[in-house]
Design a protein around this motif. Structure first.
Motif, PDB file in Angstrom:
ATOM      1  N   THR A 163      22.028  51.438  32.653  1.00 21.90           N
ATOM      2  CA  THR A 163      20.715  50.801  32.807  1.00 21.90           C
ATOM      3  C   THR A 163      19.903  51.476  33.895  1.00 21.90           C
ATOM      4  O   THR A 163      18.698  51.711  33.750  1.00 21.90           O
ATOM      5  CB  THR A 163      20.887  49.310  33.124  1.00 21.90           C
ATOM      6  N   LEU A 164      20.560  51.800  35.014  1.00 23.33           N
ATOM      7  CA  LEU A 164      19.882  52.489  36.113  1.00 23.33           C
ATOM      8  C   LEU A 164      19.355  53.845  35.657  1.00 23.33           C
ATOM      9  O   LEU A 164      18.222  54.230  35.982  1.00 23.33           O
ATOM     10  CB  LEU A 164      20.846  52.655  37.292  1.00 23.33           C
ATOM     11  N   THR A 165      20.158  54.580  34.901  1.00 19.04           N
ATOM     12  CA  THR A 165      19.740  55.891  34.410  1.00 19.04           C
ATOM     13  C   THR A 165      18.516  55.774  33.508  1.00 19.04           C
ATOM     14  O   THR A 165      17.579  56.578  33.600  1.00 19.04           O
ATOM     15  CB  THR A 165      20.893  56.560  33.648  1.00 19.04           C
ATOM     16  N   ALA A 166      18.512  54.775  32.641  1.00 16.14           N
ATOM     17  CA  ALA A 166      17.358  54.566  31.760  1.00 16.14           C
ATOM     18  C   ALA A 166      16.105  54.224  32.566  1.00 16.14           C
ATOM     19  O   ALA A 166      15.002  54.701  32.256  1.00 16.14           O
ATOM     20  CB  ALA A 166      17.668  53.465  30.748  1.00 16.14           C
ATOM     21  N   ALA A 167      16.254  53.396  33.608  1.00 19.94           N
ATOM     22  CA  ALA A 167      15.107  53.047  34.454  1.00 19.94           C
ATOM     23  C   ALA A 167      14.578  54.279  35.182  1.00 19.94           C
ATOM     24  O   ALA A 167      13.362  54.471  35.318  1.00 19.94           O
ATOM     25  CB  ALA A 167      15.504  51.962  35.452  1.00 19.94           C
ATOM     26  N   LEU A 168      15.488  55.126  35.668  1.00 22.91           N
ATOM     27  CA  LEU A 168      15.072  56.358  36.344  1.00 22.91           C
ATOM     28  C   LEU A 168      14.389  57.313  35.373  1.00 22.91           C
ATOM     29  O   LEU A 168      13.459  58.036  35.755  1.00 22.91           O
ATOM     30  CB  LEU A 168      16.282  57.025  36.998  1.00 22.91           C
ATOM     31  N   ASP A 169      14.837  57.341  34.122  1.00 21.39           N
ATOM     32  CA  ASP A 169      14.167  58.169  33.113  1.00 21.39           C
ATOM     33  C   ASP A 169      12.732  57.699  32.896  1.00 21.39           C
ATOM     34  O   ASP A 169      11.804  58.520  32.819  1.00 21.39           O
ATOM     35  CB  ASP A 169      14.938  58.110  31.790  1.00 21.39           C
ATOM     36  N   ASN A 170      12.547  56.390  32.796  1.00 20.42           N
ATOM     37  CA  ASN A 170      11.195  55.846  32.623  1.00 20.42           C
ATOM     38  C   ASN A 170      10.332  56.120  33.847  1.00 20.42           C
ATOM     39  O   ASN A 170       9.132  56.418  33.720  1.00 20.42           O
ATOM     40  CB  ASN A 170      11.263  54.345  32.349  1.00 20.42           C
ATOM     41  N   LEU A 171      10.933  55.998  35.029  1.00 17.66           N
ATOM     42  CA  LEU A 171      10.211  56.325  36.264  1.00 17.66           C
ATOM     43  C   LEU A 171       9.795  57.791  36.273  1.00 17.66           C
ATOM     44  O   LEU A 171       8.665  58.133  36.647  1.00 17.66           O
ATOM     45  CB  LEU A 171      11.101  56.017  37.474  1.00 17.66           C
ATOM     46  N   ALA A 172      10.692  58.668  35.864  1.00 16.87           N
ATOM     47  CA  ALA A 172      10.394  60.104  35.864  1.00 16.87           C
ATOM     48  C   ALA A 172       9.227  60.425  34.942  1.00 16.87           C
ATOM     49  O   ALA A 172       8.372  61.262  35.276  1.00 16.87           O
ATOM     50  CB  ALA A 172      11.640  60.886  35.446  1.00 16.87           C
ATOM     51  N   ARG A 173       9.170  59.781  33.781  1.00 16.36           N
ATOM     52  CA  ARG A 173       8.058  60.036  32.864  1.00 16.36           C
ATOM     53  C   ARG A 173       6.722  59.640  33.484  1.00 16.36           C
ATOM     54  O   ARG A 173       5.717  60.353  33.336  1.00 16.36           O
ATOM     55  CB  ARG A 173       8.295  59.285  31.551  1.00 16.36           C
ATOM     56  N   MET A 174       6.711  58.526  34.181  1.00 16.73           N
ATOM     57  CA  MET A 174       5.477  58.084  34.823  1.00 16.73           C
ATOM     58  C   MET A 174       5.093  59.030  35.949  1.00 16.73           C
ATOM     59  O   MET A 174       3.915  59.390  36.101  1.00 16.73           O
ATOM     60  CB  MET A 174       5.652  56.658  35.366  1.00 16.73           C
ATOM     61  N   ARG A 175       6.063  59.462  36.738  1.00 18.14           N
ATOM     62  CA  ARG A 175       5.760  60.366  37.849  1.00 18.14           C
ATOM     63  C   ARG A 175       5.308  61.730  37.340  1.00 18.14           C
ATOM     64  O   ARG A 175       4.448  62.372  37.940  1.00 18.14           O
ATOM     65  CB  ARG A 175       7.000  60.516  38.740  1.00 18.14           C
ATOM     66  N   GLU A 176       5.880  62.190  36.230  1.00 16.40           N
ATOM     67  CA  GLU A 176       5.448  63.462  35.658  1.00 16.40           C
ATOM     68  C   GLU A 176       4.025  63.372  35.123  1.00 16.40           C
ATOM     69  O   GLU A 176       3.232  64.314  35.279  1.00 16.40           O
ATOM     70  CB  GLU A 176       6.408  63.875  34.538  1.00 16.40           C
TER      71      GLU A 176
END
Length: 294
Positions: free
Chosen positions: A136-149
């Protein structure tokens, strides 16, 4: 590729009756800092969570919210018989003293404080939950990364626009610098001729040449122009690197500002001064945006 230090990502996962939800928020900061808020019994995972976050985020303040819900287990509740018996004895003693009926059952006593002990999850259950939490943490970080990119791409376009502004005004300064010396020479000759005519004194060309040479040496900005152009090229090259390099860009902004200030202090030409003002404004806009780049 530039990454924004501001972003938000969340994810939810379920497996075998267990439910996990993770939210990750980031804001800009000079250094890395992480805080974790989680469900009771899962604080022991803070080192693992921090390690997973550090692999993805290099700089900024990170807030991780973890919520884990699992079905109630029979082993999680126990009757405290000593407390229950104490309540019962005290209630049984009241009828003889106050002429009250004797208590008829224990059901109502179960709601009194201390009768039922709710035990937190054990370490073995928490360890069993870690794979789902990490997923779950990895998925949240993936979503965060897309927003930051996405925000990083917007900042990249704005930064490049300001770099072009600096480059254009720097080119104007480079073209204007030789003309500034010639203009100064003409102004000097006109003033000297007027003064010398009033006092009937002849003008020696060597004196004018010497004065022009001193002015040209003091106001020479060719080195500053070369260095500023070089810093600007490095700035654009770093923006194109695979990793986000906010610290390097911050350093180059300091150098851009230093060279622009030196050009402004050396030159007394009005046109050059206007271009320097525009360059300084663009550099400040770069500085403000870079504060939010990882």
């Amino acid at each position: 590729m530039l990454l924004s230090m501001t972003g938000f990502g969340e994810a939810r996962r379920q497996a075998e009756g267990l439910s996990a939800a993770v939210e990750v928020r980031t804001i800009n900061s000079r250094y890395f800092k992480i805080t974790l808020r989680g469900s009771e019994g899962y604080a022991a995972f803070e080192p693992q969570i921090e390690a997973a976050v550090r692999e993805r985020i290099k700089r900024g303040t990170v807030q991780v919210n973890l919520r884990v819900d699992r079905p109630a287990s029979p082993e999680a509740y126990r009757l405290n018989t000593a407390v229950l018996l104490s309540y019962w004895r005290q209630l049984a003693a009241l009828p003889s003293e106050w002429n009250l009926p004797r208590p008829s059952g224990l059901e109502s006593l179960l709601l009194l404080p201390g009768v039922v002990d709710e035990r937190p999850w054990g370490a073995d259950l928490a360890e069993h939950d870690w794979p789902l939490i990490l997923q779950t943490l990895t998925a949240a970080l993936d979503n965060l990364a897309r927003m930051r990119e996405e925000e990083g791409r917007a900042m990249d376009a704005d930064l490049r626009l300001n770099c072009r502004t600096i480059s254009e005004h720097l080119a104007r300064i480079g073209e204007r610098a030789p003309q500034a010396v010639a203009a100064y020479r003409q102004r000097l000759e006109d003033r000297l001729k007027k003064v010398l005519t009033d006092y009937d004194v002849a003008l020696q060309p060597n004196d004018v040449i010497r004065e022009i040479s001193i002015f040209a040496e003091r106001s020479d900005i060719s080195e500053e122009i070369v260095r500023l152009r070089s810093h600007l090229e490095q700035f654009e090259a770093i923006m194109g690197l695979p990793e986000s390099s906010g610290r390097k860009l911050e350093f180059l902004i300091q150098e851009l500002s230093r060279e622009a200030n030196t050009i402004g202090s050396k030159s007394s030409d009005v046109e050059i001064a206007r271009d320097v003002i525009e360059i300084k404004g663009a550099v400040e806009r770069l500085r403000e945006m870079i504060q939010n780049v990882e």
